[in-house]
Scaffold this motif. Structure first.
Motif, PDB file in Angstrom:
ATOM      1  N   ILE A 377      -4.498  -0.306   4.173  1.00  0.00           N
ATOM      2  CA  ILE A 377      -5.932   0.012   4.177  1.00  0.00           C
ATOM      3  C   ILE A 377      -6.407   0.370   2.776  1.00  0.00           C
ATOM      4  O   ILE A 377      -7.474  -0.064   2.325  1.00  0.00           O
ATOM      5  CB  ILE A 377      -6.233   1.150   5.167  1.00  0.00           C
ATOM      6  CG1 ILE A 377      -6.051   0.652   6.606  1.00  0.00           C
ATOM      7  CG2 ILE A 377      -7.639   1.695   4.966  1.00  0.00           C
ATOM      8  CD1 ILE A 377      -6.228   1.721   7.653  1.00  0.00           C
ATOM      9  N   SER A 378      -5.628   1.150   2.052  1.00  0.00           N
ATOM     10  CA  SER A 378      -6.003   1.526   0.684  1.00  0.00           C
ATOM     11  C   SER A 378      -6.102   0.289  -0.214  1.00  0.00           C
ATOM     12  O   SER A 378      -7.056   0.121  -0.981  1.00  0.00           O
ATOM     13  CB  SER A 378      -4.989   2.514   0.113  1.00  0.00           C
ATOM     14  OG  SER A 378      -4.962   3.704   0.868  1.00  0.00           O
ATOM     15  N   GLU A 379      -5.081  -0.587  -0.113  1.00  0.00           N
ATOM     16  CA  GLU A 379      -5.093  -1.801  -0.934  1.00  0.00           C
ATOM     17  C   GLU A 379      -6.224  -2.737  -0.525  1.00  0.00           C
ATOM     18  O   GLU A 379      -6.862  -3.363  -1.375  1.00  0.00           O
ATOM     19  CB  GLU A 379      -3.748  -2.520  -0.812  1.00  0.00           C
ATOM     20  CG  GLU A 379      -2.577  -1.728  -1.414  1.00  0.00           C
ATOM     21  CD  GLU A 379      -1.244  -2.415  -1.170  1.00  0.00           C
ATOM     22  OE1 GLU A 379      -1.226  -3.386  -0.372  1.00  0.00           O
ATOM     23  OE2 GLU A 379      -0.235  -1.975  -1.750  1.00  0.00           O
ATOM     24  N   LEU A 380      -6.476  -2.813   0.798  1.00  0.00           N
ATOM     25  CA  LEU A 380      -7.524  -3.693   1.293  1.00  0.00           C
ATOM     26  C   LEU A 380      -8.898  -3.236   0.815  1.00  0.00           C
ATOM     27  O   LEU A 380      -9.744  -4.046   0.414  1.00  0.00           O
ATOM     28  CB  LEU A 380      -7.496  -3.745   2.819  1.00  0.00           C
ATOM     29  CG  LEU A 380      -8.492  -4.695   3.491  1.00  0.00           C
ATOM     30  CD1 LEU A 380      -8.235  -6.133   3.052  1.00  0.00           C
ATOM     31  CD2 LEU A 380      -8.413  -4.581   5.004  1.00  0.00           C
ATOM     32  N   LYS A 381      -9.128  -1.927   0.836  1.00  0.00           N
ATOM     33  CA  LYS A 381     -10.420  -1.400   0.362  1.00  0.00           C
ATOM     34  C   LYS A 381     -10.630  -1.720  -1.114  1.00  0.00           C
ATOM     35  O   LYS A 381     -11.708  -2.139  -1.528  1.00  0.00           O
ATOM     36  CB  LYS A 381     -10.488   0.110   0.589  1.00  0.00           C
ATOM     37  CG  LYS A 381     -10.664   0.523   2.042  1.00  0.00           C
ATOM     38  CD  LYS A 381     -10.727   2.036   2.178  1.00  0.00           C
ATOM     39  CE  LYS A 381     -10.944   2.455   3.633  1.00  0.00           C
ATOM     40  NZ  LYS A 381     -10.969   3.932   3.779  1.00  0.00           N
ATOM     41  N   ALA A 382      -9.587  -1.501  -1.913  1.00  0.00           N
ATOM     42  CA  ALA A 382      -9.714  -1.756  -3.355  1.00  0.00           C
ATOM     43  C   ALA A 382      -9.933  -3.242  -3.627  1.00  0.00           C
ATOM     44  O   ALA A 382     -10.785  -3.629  -4.439  1.00  0.00           O
ATOM     45  CB  ALA A 382      -8.466  -1.259  -4.076  1.00  0.00           C
ATOM     46  N   THR A 383      -9.153  -4.101  -2.927  1.00  0.00           N
ATOM     47  CA  THR A 383      -9.280  -5.543  -3.140  1.00  0.00           C
ATOM     48  C   THR A 383     -10.631  -6.062  -2.679  1.00  0.00           C
ATOM     49  O   THR A 383     -11.279  -6.858  -3.370  1.00  0.00           O
ATOM     50  CB  THR A 383      -8.157  -6.286  -2.382  1.00  0.00           C
ATOM     51  OG1 THR A 383      -6.890  -5.796  -2.834  1.00  0.00           O
ATOM     52  CG2 THR A 383      -8.247  -7.784  -2.633  1.00  0.00           C
ATOM     53  N   SER A 384     -11.085  -5.604  -1.497  1.00  0.00           N
ATOM     54  CA  SER A 384     -12.372  -6.058  -0.967  1.00  0.00           C
ATOM     55  C   SER A 384     -13.513  -5.661  -1.885  1.00  0.00           C
ATOM     56  O   SER A 384     -14.432  -6.445  -2.147  1.00  0.00           O
ATOM     57  CB  SER A 384     -12.602  -5.488   0.433  1.00  0.00           C
ATOM     58  OG  SER A 384     -11.614  -5.927   1.325  1.00  0.00           O
ATOM     59  N   SER A 385     -13.464  -4.428  -2.374  1.00  0.00           N
ATOM     60  CA  SER A 385     -14.521  -3.950  -3.265  1.00  0.00           C
ATOM     61  C   SER A 385     -14.576  -4.778  -4.548  1.00  0.00           C
ATOM     62  O   SER A 385     -15.655  -5.180  -5.007  1.00  0.00           O
ATOM     63  CB  SER A 385     -14.289  -2.475  -3.596  1.00  0.00           C
ATOM     64  OG  SER A 385     -15.241  -2.008  -4.513  1.00  0.00           O
TER      65      SER A 385
END
Length: 632
Positions: A377-385
């Motif tokens: 979730i942390s990586e996904l948030k950073a990548t999506s942003s």
């Protein structure tokens, strides 16, 4: 005797009851939370669309005001020269795509309108400039656009009106008073914008399916193309008061007061929300959307959750009856932990397991899953942003780049032009440009090495430099050499640009040109018996490689009816999946057909592009494609 339920059955019923209650509570929480979040997101999206539209229109309005003031200050020095004032109004209309008409209305000496020469210039749909005497058609000294700046001494935007006797269309006028050294007003210079331009802007604002945008003048009239609404002389506020909707009336009052805000109201059984904001000149704009557009996806999500929940409950009945007989307490504790995780608490405490069996492995698996999900979730948030920000910036850059290219193609007896630029990526390095200055037509097609943002920046620099030199009456050789020096200076990246630059006298058809390492142009002779051919120009170095390179220019006479085809290597080097190139021969074969020669410039551009897409079987292009066709 009564039927006795087994312990496993009772436990299963109790577990399923608890799970069902939690599911309902979760669904309610999701419903309420998602409703709030969707409403906030809807407001944010509508606000973003509103601000983007206001900024877009404000930028155009600001440019109109600046141009009017600049030309007004120039005209103020030679008001007695009727020819000069006539040229000023014509240039204002010619050089700004937003300005439909312009006049210099002199201050009248009496109430009957006895005054001076007041020329009015306007542009028709074909781009032709027309002029007439404003005072010959109507009493302009009684108009709001004349009286208000004359009375206040300040520039102002008029209320919407139908300019009968002037521009003959619905418009709003920006008026700027021209003063002498003593501060006395001698004349009013104006810039007219048609209301259908504003309507086209607002019609494109659709944050949601049924959204619509509305613009109001500072006195509360619709800035629309509805002449009947203007003739009725009713303001929007008066219409709302007749409707009897106090919330809409309050919103209109806030808009007229120059406030920014949000309104929620109902009409004819439907719920709406609207956002609104002001312009600097006193106008205001609102975007209204239906709540149903925002909540429809949430209803689908709720239905899906219910279906999934029911299926899950049925499955759990079977599993619980089988498993609870053997494992009770640990499984119960795991179910509590699992429910907490299902609610989004991925750090929920897991029960302690001391045995080295399946329960231990389950404990370890859940613990590992918690860590993996949190990391994911942390990586996904950073990548999506990061991806969203990059995609947004590239889309903005693409719109800015394409917006720099001319879109108003000439279609007159002197010449007809059409062009197309399709970037291979979000932004590209190809460029085309044309400009008619007096009796001369300037043509440019170029290709910056590489693709993407670096190439687009070099393209923008070159295009801006060329447009600066069009009005200086430099030779093609001189323009190319100056642009080359600017591009080559401190060119540490080694980027370069091939270019074909030409200037054609539209009366004599004599062409002066210089080819800086670009593809040869194709000439289609006016005589149908003569075949099209590649015109081989003198070889010159591409721009940006050697700073002080000396370029050679050439001349040729063109017969009326001759057509020129300028292109970049994205056309001839278009390739199939098997790396087969379209090539110059196939392109010339297409252009040599009788069917092709019967087409107008726009048809030729579309036919060549269609041939490229057909040849490559619509695979993604690996280079920018640019085409420009001129018919003399």
């Amino acid at each position: 005797m009564g039927v006795h339920k087994s312990f496993s059955t009772k436990l299963t019923i109790r577990i399923l009851t608890v799970i069902s209650i939690l599911f309902i509570l979760t669904l309610l929480c999701v419903s309420i939370t998602s409703g709030i979040l969707l409403s906030r997101e809807a407001s944010r999206s509508a606000n973003n669309a509103l601000q983007a539209s206001i900024n877009d229109i404000e930028e155009s309005i600001s440019s109109i005001e600046i141009i009017t003031q600049n030309y007004g200050n120039i005209a103020a020095e030679k008001l007695r020269d009727s020819c000069f004032t006539k040229i000023v109004t014509a240039k204002m209309v010619k050089n700004n795509k937003y300005i439909y008409g312009s006049t210099i209305a002199f201050v009248v000496s009496d109430t009957n309108g006895t005054g001076k020469y007041s020329p009015y210039s306007y542009q028709d749909a074909d781009g032709n400039i027309h002029q007439h005497q404003l005072e010959d058609n109507y009493d302009y000294w009684k108009s709001e656009w004349y009286l208000e700046p004359l009375t206040t001494g300040k520039a102002t935007w008029s209320e919407p009106y139908f300019d009968e006797g002037g521009g003959e269309c619905l418009m709003s006028t920006y008026s700027y008073p021209l003063k002498d050294m003593n501060g006395n007003i001698n004349a009013i210079i104006t810039a007219d914008i048609p209301l259908d331009w504003i309507k086209n802007k607002t019609d494109k604002v659709h944050p949601y399916e049924h959204s619509f945008a509305t613009m109001l003048s500072k006195s509360g009239y619709f800035l629309s193309t509805n002449k009947e609404a203007l003739d009725s002389n009713f303001t929007v506020l008066e219409m709302c008061e007749k409707m009897g909707n106090p919330k809409v009336t309050e919103m209109i009052n806030n808009m007229l007061a120059g406030k920014t805000g949000k309104a929620i109201f109902s009409d004819n059984g439907k719920s709406y929300f609207a956002v609104y904001g002001p312009f600097k000149n006193g106008w205001s704009m609102s975007i209204t959307s239906e709540h149903e557009d925002v909540l429809s996806d949430m209803h689908k999500m709720h239905l899906m959750l219910i279906i999934i929940g029911i299926i899950g409950l049925i499955i759990m009945i079977v599993i619980c009856n089988h498993m609870i007989r053997h494992i009770t307490q640990p499984l119960t504790e795991f179910s509590v932990s699992a429910m907490n995780m299902a609610k989004g608490n991925f750090n929920a405490q897991l029960p302690e397991i001391k045995s080295e069996d399946e329960m231990r492995r389950m404990h370890d698996s859940l613990s590992y899953m918690q860590k993996s999900i949190n990391t994911y979730i942390s990586e996904l948030k950073a990548t999506s942003s990061a991806n969203e920000r990059m995609e947004s910036e590239l889309n903005i850059a693409r719109n800015i780049q394409l917006g720099m290219l001319p879109k108003d193609f000439p279609n007159s007896e002197l010449c007809r032009i059409h062009a197309m630029l399709i970037p291979a990526k979000e932004v590209g390095g190809d460029l085309y440009d044309f400009n008619i200055n007096k009796d001369y037509l300037y043509l440019t097609v170029g290709d910056v090495s590489g693709k993407g943002v670096p190439a687009s920046l070099v393209m923008a620099i070159i295009l801006s430099a060329l447009r600066f030199f069009y009005s200086l009456d430099f030779s093609m050789k001189r323009i190319i050499e100056v642009v080359n020096s600017n591009v080559a200076h401190n060119n540490d990246t080694g980027m370069f640009c091939t270019m074909f630059l030409a200037r054609i006298n539209l009366k004599t058809k004599k062409m002066e040109y210089c080819n800086a390492g670009h593809n040869p142009i194709i000439i289609i002779p006016a005589d149908p018996q003569e075949k099209p051919y590649y015109h081989k120009a003198k070889s010159n170095l591409a721009l940006g490689l050697i700073e002080d390179f000396t370029y050679e220019e050439e001349y040729m006479e063109l017969a009326p009816g001759t057509r020129l085809i300028l292109y970049t290597d994205g056309v001839t080097e278009a390739e199939t999946r098997k790396k087969l190139l379209l090539g110059e021969e196939r392109l010339l074969e297409l252009i040599s057909t009788d069917e092709f020669r019967q087409l107008n410039p726009e048809g030729m551009v579309n036919a060549i592009y269609a041939a490229v897409k057909n040849f490559t079987n619509n695979i993604e292009a690996n280079d920018d494609i640019t085409l420009l066709v001129v018919e003399l």
